[in-house]
Design an enzyme around this catalytic site. Structure first.
Site: not given
Ligand code: NI
Length: 325
Positions: A124, A268
């Site tokens: 993400d 991430h």
């Protein structure tokens, strides 16, 4: 919301600074003219030719726009440092679909996650500076993953998203600027998702349909809006809190402790510590017999718009028996 007033302020100050500098330049020209002959003085006092003025104001506008985009981007990055955290109302989570049709646009491999130990790695908030390196790691392990990029970040570095798409990875939608969707209006939600989808499609040539709401923040209204946008809502069941513990060992151990067949792992790729943990994660998961799949493949493309998915644990039946993992 208050933080968005800042770029506008900066832009106004920028305009003022430019106005003051221009005035000073005209003044200097006039002064230097008077100390020499009359012709030079007249030339210096003359306004700049129209074409040059246009070029100057055009450059000023462009630099203001760049400054504003940079300020918005910095504000976004600052907010991302607080990371994502799941606060999922259980009643909103859907059971994995059984006989639903595959979504239009699904072009994943026909992988049977009833027989294979499937795992979907997701990244993400990026793409980031280490995304290219991460793609190399996935390629070396013959692994596939899913990205949930931000529209604003994609606008800033389209070549990174193009590389992800070129490597055959799945690309979803993580909103434009990472707001908490639950406090936006329906129009605000619509704009965050549509604008990002347009940007991703412009860069990759393919419209994303999976949506991951920032912070995993959802409500009945958000899921209804996502349903209207034909978007399944993808959360996760494995969260190593990599944005909080910027430590590769911790990320690796946390993922391995939580993972099960059918898991969706949240990471991430904007954090170098996360990217550094990936080769070990890939190696350890492969050693445990996991198959790397995209989120769509995990559900054989049978996701429903407006429904919320955290995993597909229920799919796995074990190698021969119905033994629970
Ligand atoms: Ni996020």
């Amino acid at each position: 919301m208050a933080s968005w007033a800042r770029p506008r302020q900066i832009a106004v100050y920028g305009a003022l600074v430019i106005a003051v500098l221009s005035a000073a330049a005209v003044g200097a020209g006039t002064l230097s003219g008077t100390s020499h002959d009359a012709a030079a003085s007249v030339a210096a006092a003359k306004p700049l030719p129209t074409v040059e003025s246009d070029v100057l104001s055009d450059n000023a506008a462009k630099s203001r726009e760049r400054e504003q985009r940079r300020a918005e981007y910095d504000a976004l990055m600052e907010r991302l440092r607080t990371g994502d955290s799941a606060d999922v109302p259980e009643e909103l989570v859907s059971a994995p679909p059984a006989d639903a049709p595959a979504l239009p646009g699904f072009d994943g491999r026909p992988i049977d996650c009833r027989k294979l130990r499937c795992v979907a790695l997701t990244f993400d908030d990026g793409p980031g500076a280490d995304t290219g390196r991460l793609l190399g790691m996935l390629r070396a392990a013959n692994a596939i993953a899913t990205w949930f990029p931000l529209g604003a970040v994609t606008l800033d570095s389209p070549e990174r998203l193009r590389a992800i798409a070129g490597a055959g990875m799945e690309i979803g939608n993580h909103s434009w600027s990472h707001p908490q969707l639950t406090i936006l209006s329906d129009r605000g939600i619509d704009s965050q998702i549509r604008r990002t989808a347009r940007e991703v499609e412009t860069v990759t040539g393919k419209k994303p349909y999976l949506v991951r709401p920032p912070y995993g923040a959802i409500s009945r209204r958000v899921t209804r809006d996502l349903g209207r946008l034909a978007a399944p809502c993808i959360l996760w069941d494995v969260d190593p809190l990599d944005w909080k513990y910027l430590n590769s060992d911790y990320v690796y151990r946390s993922v391995m402790r939580q993972v099960r067949p059918g898991s969706i792992v949240l990471m991430h790729d904007i954090h170098p510590t996360t990217v550094a943990a990936v080769p070990r994660i890939l190696k350890a998961l492969a050693a445990r017999g996991y198959t790397f799949v995209t989120v769509s493949e995990l559900f054989a493309g049978k996701l429903q718009p407006g429904h919320v998915y955290t995993d597909n644990h229920g799919a796995y039946r074990g190698p021969q028996t119905s033994r629970k993992d």
